[in-house]
Design a protein around this motif. Structure first.
Motif, PDB file in Angstrom:
ATOM      1  N   ARG A  35       0.825  -1.196   0.000  1.00  0.00           N
ATOM      2  CA  ARG A  35       0.000   0.000   0.000  1.00  0.00           C
ATOM      3  C   ARG A  35       0.866   1.256   0.000  1.00  0.00           C
ATOM      4  N   GLU A  36       1.989   1.193   0.766  1.00  0.00           N
ATOM      5  CA  GLU A  36       2.879   2.353   0.850  1.00  0.00           C
ATOM      6  C   GLU A  36       3.855   2.387  -0.318  1.00  0.00           C
ATOM      7  N   LEU A  37       4.199   1.177  -0.796  1.00  0.00           N
ATOM      8  CA  LEU A  37       5.233   1.092  -1.830  1.00  0.00           C
ATOM      9  C   LEU A  37       4.749   1.616  -3.178  1.00  0.00           C
ATOM     10  N   VAL A  38       3.505   1.258  -3.511  1.00  0.00           N
ATOM     11  CA  VAL A  38       3.030   1.614  -4.849  1.00  0.00           C
ATOM     12  C   VAL A  38       1.828   2.553  -4.729  1.00  0.00           C
ATOM     13  N   GLY A  39       1.553   3.223  -5.778  1.00  0.00           N
ATOM     14  CA  GLY A  39       0.447   4.178  -5.782  1.00  0.00           C
ATOM     15  C   GLY A  39      -0.913   3.515  -5.991  1.00  0.00           C
TER      16      GLY A  39
END
Lengths: 325, 334
Positions: A35-39
């Motif tokens: 969730r934080e890594l990709v948009g």
């Protein structure tokens, strides 16, 4: 002496193993790192592929073994957020935290010993009674409240001291950023140190007082009086040395605990240390960083406890770490 | 003039439940080089007496009346610094349990040298030399090595020898020994006692020996005090008291000695127990246990009566001394 260190080393290995297992096993429950890594734009399919690539879909044991294999080589994985080795990221923040703990420790030692000793020798004086009352209050006040109170008084109202950050730092030996060498850095250290010390200080005053009172009742102190030794020598040589034995043991553990307490203090003061970093990592579900933090803190505990045992052995003649006659 | 003169000493322990008198009206004297025994049951006030002489009572205990005269000074009211210069220097003390008396984190050498340096301007090396000499006097093997050792490296008997050596360090006038052999192994009790007595005699030191071992007191002391519930109830030359005790309590103690027992029969004992100090009966404090108890014993505190060379606090003895007078007095009262 060597036997002691070898024994300690193996104990440390076991402790580290348990810590790594626990910290590794909680990471699944922290949330989805993707969730934080990709948009938002990345589709579920792509996410699954990324999970497979990162090995997040493997069984727990496989994941752990892969982690452990790398960990023994000093590689604790890459931080998702910083895209750098997690260990390196933590080490960069370590000096700030250790200096904060150091500052708090100095404050604790400077205040707790004289106050504890005095109130043990004169338990009837109003000063001792006031200290005992205040220490209860001190223990009861949460750290963040102390911090906010101190900031309000010394930073906002009186404007004497800065309220956030480390101020000016200088690099020592290339890897250690220290704030202890500049006046500005020291000024920044004062409020956070007092805040961190505020939890432990009342505890130490009470501990030293209680131990000292017990020692003062002992036969050997009475015998020292009967020998006509001066009160100063009785208090500070005969009694204090015996008082400090249990205090050193408890104190060592507490210093380790303080490293953990820095999370609160660092957050309030925006202190760029490990604790602050850890909280950010939790928010970002940066699991490698979280695991690395727990392992480093565990290692600090092991090291401080070993040091404490060494110091205890030096102070207490009945303990013989060296194994010599 | 006697070396030490204790007059009407009273010691109070101020407790929340009220003050408790641990010593009442204690008077005695000690001559130079004399050996004085103090006997009594546990709780009779023997140890309190020992500590009150050098005014070293633990809180909340304090001397509430009377005085302790030593060389023209009243130790009961002396300033702390002056008192300190007497403690360990002119009057030293040997405690009961050698396992507890020495500081566990200081070497024997440090604990001896500090005592010398507390009272004399003396260099550490000179102090060490004196300490070593004393250790040899108390027959400690390889004395030199002991100075650098810690108490836990030595046995109980050794430690008590060291405590005795510390007691003798500054050639005191008086040693107060509070049950010095009680905590030791039976096999070395006699040895340590002999050693202490010999050293006291050689150095002409007066000894106050606090013990409940009547056997030892009868053998080694010249005079003795018998204490009961914080009072001296009988005092005088040891021989006289041992052979012809006047007070019923002392008689009871003598009869309770195993040597007095008839083979095949139960040992004698004094019925009952000593009253707690908070609850001492009026009149003679021994009256509930005394087999000769009279009416007056429950009403009036017995005065000290001279009997031979002894002082006895007992109405019966007083009656037999001044019989008719007492009778008259009492009939007048009625």
């Amino acid at each position: 002496m060597i036997a002691f260190f070898v024994k300690r080393f193996f104990q440390a290995v076991v402790v580290m193993f348990v810590i790594s297992l626990i910290s590794f096993s909680i990471q699944d429950n922290l949330g989805d790192p993707l969730r934080e890594l990709v948009g938002q734009a990345v589709s579920e399919e792509e996410r699954q592929t990324m999970r497979d690539e990162m090995g997040l879909n493997d069984p727990f044991l496989v994941q752990y073994l892969r982690f452990a294999k790398k960990a023994v080589q000093g590689d604790l994985g890459n931080s998702y957020f910083f895209k750098k080795p997690a260990f390196e990221v933590i080490m960069k923040k370590l000096p700030a935290t250790l200096e904060l703990v150091f500052g708090a420790t100095i404050i604790i030692v400077l205040f707790s010993v004289p106050i504890g000793v005095y109130s043990a020798i004169h338990p009837e004086k109003w000063f001792s009674k006031t200290v005992m009352g205040l220490s209860i209050v001190g223990i009861s006040i949460p750290v963040f409240l102390t911090a906010i109170g101190l900031i309000y008084l010394f930073a906002i109202e009186l404007n004497w001291l800065p309220s956030y950050g480390r101020g000016e730092t200088t690099s020592v030996m290339g890897f250690w950023e220290t704030g202890l060498l500049s006046a500005d850095g020291l000024r920044h250290l004062i409020l956070p140190s007092f805040t961190l010390a505020s939890i432990m200080l009342p505890l130490f005053i009470r501990l030293i007082r209680a131990e000292m009172m017990e020692v003062l009742q002992s036969e050997y102190v009475k015998f020292a009086w009967a020998k006509g030794i001066s009160p100063r020598r009785i208090y500070f040589v005969h009694a204090l040395k015996n008082t400090m034995l249990p205090v050193i043991t408890v104190g060592g553990v507490q210093i380790g605990t303080m490293v953990a307490y820095t999370i609160l203090t660092e957050t309030v003061f925006q202190w760029p240390g490990m604790g602050f970093l850890f909280l950010e990592a939790v928010n970002r579900v940066d699991t490698p960083l979280i695991v690395a933090y727990l392992i480093v803190v565990g290692a600090i505990f092991v090291v401080t406890n070993t040091l404490v045992d060494l110091i205890y052995g030096l102070v207490n003649p009945t303990v013989n770490l060296a194994g010599k006659k | 003039m006697p070396l030490l003169e204790v007059n009407n000493l009273e010691v109070c322990f101020g407790l929340r439940s009220g003050a408790v008198k641990a010593l009442r009206d204690v008077s005695f004297t000690l001559e130079r080089g004399e050996r004085l025994g103090v006997v009594g049951e546990s709780g009779a006030g023997k140890s309190v007496l020992g500590f009150s002489i050098i005014n070293l009572l633990s809180r909340p205990g304090h001397i509430s009346a009377g005085n302790v005269n030593f060389e023209g000074k009243d130790l009961a009211s002396l300033a702390p610094e002056e008192l300190r210069s007497i403690r360990g220097n002119r009057i030293s003390m040997i405690f009961q349990d050698p396992m507890m008396t020495l500081n566990p984190v200081l070497t024997i050498g440090v604990q001896m040298v500090e005592c010398l340096q507390a009272h004399r301007q003396i260099s550490t090396s000179d102090a060490k030399r004196i300490a070593l000499k004393r250790l040899q006097q108390v027959q400690i093997p390889s004395a030199e090595k002991r100075l650098d050792q810690y108490p836990h490296e030595l046995s109980g008997g050794m430690r008590q020898r060291i405590v005795i050596a510390i007691g003798l360090l500054l050639d005191p006038d008086i040693i107060i020994a509070d049950e010095p052999t009680t905590a030791l192994d039976v096999t070395i009790q006699a040895e340590i006692m002999d050693l202490m007595l010999n050293l006291c005699e050689q150095n002409n030191v007066a000894l106050i020996l606090i013990t409940h071992d009547l056997g030892v007191v009868s053998q080694v002391t010249q005079r003795m005090l018998v204490m009961y519930a914080g009072r001296i109830i009988e005092q005088g030359p040891t021989k006289e008291i041992i052979n012809d005790a006047q007070h019923p309590y002392t008689q009871g103690l003598m009869n309770a000695l195993p040597q007095m027992a008839i083979p095949g029969q139960k040992l004698n004992q004094i019925k009952g127990t000593m009253p707690p100090l908070q609850n001492i009966p009026t009149g003679c404090s021994f009256n509930p246990r005394c087999e000769y108890v009279m009416d007056i014993c429950t009403k009036k505190l017995p005065p000290f009566t001279q009997s031979g060379n002894c002082l006895v606090a007992c109405h019966m003895v007083a009656d037999s001394q001044h019989g008719p007078q007492q009778e008259k007095l009492r009939s007048e009262e009625v």
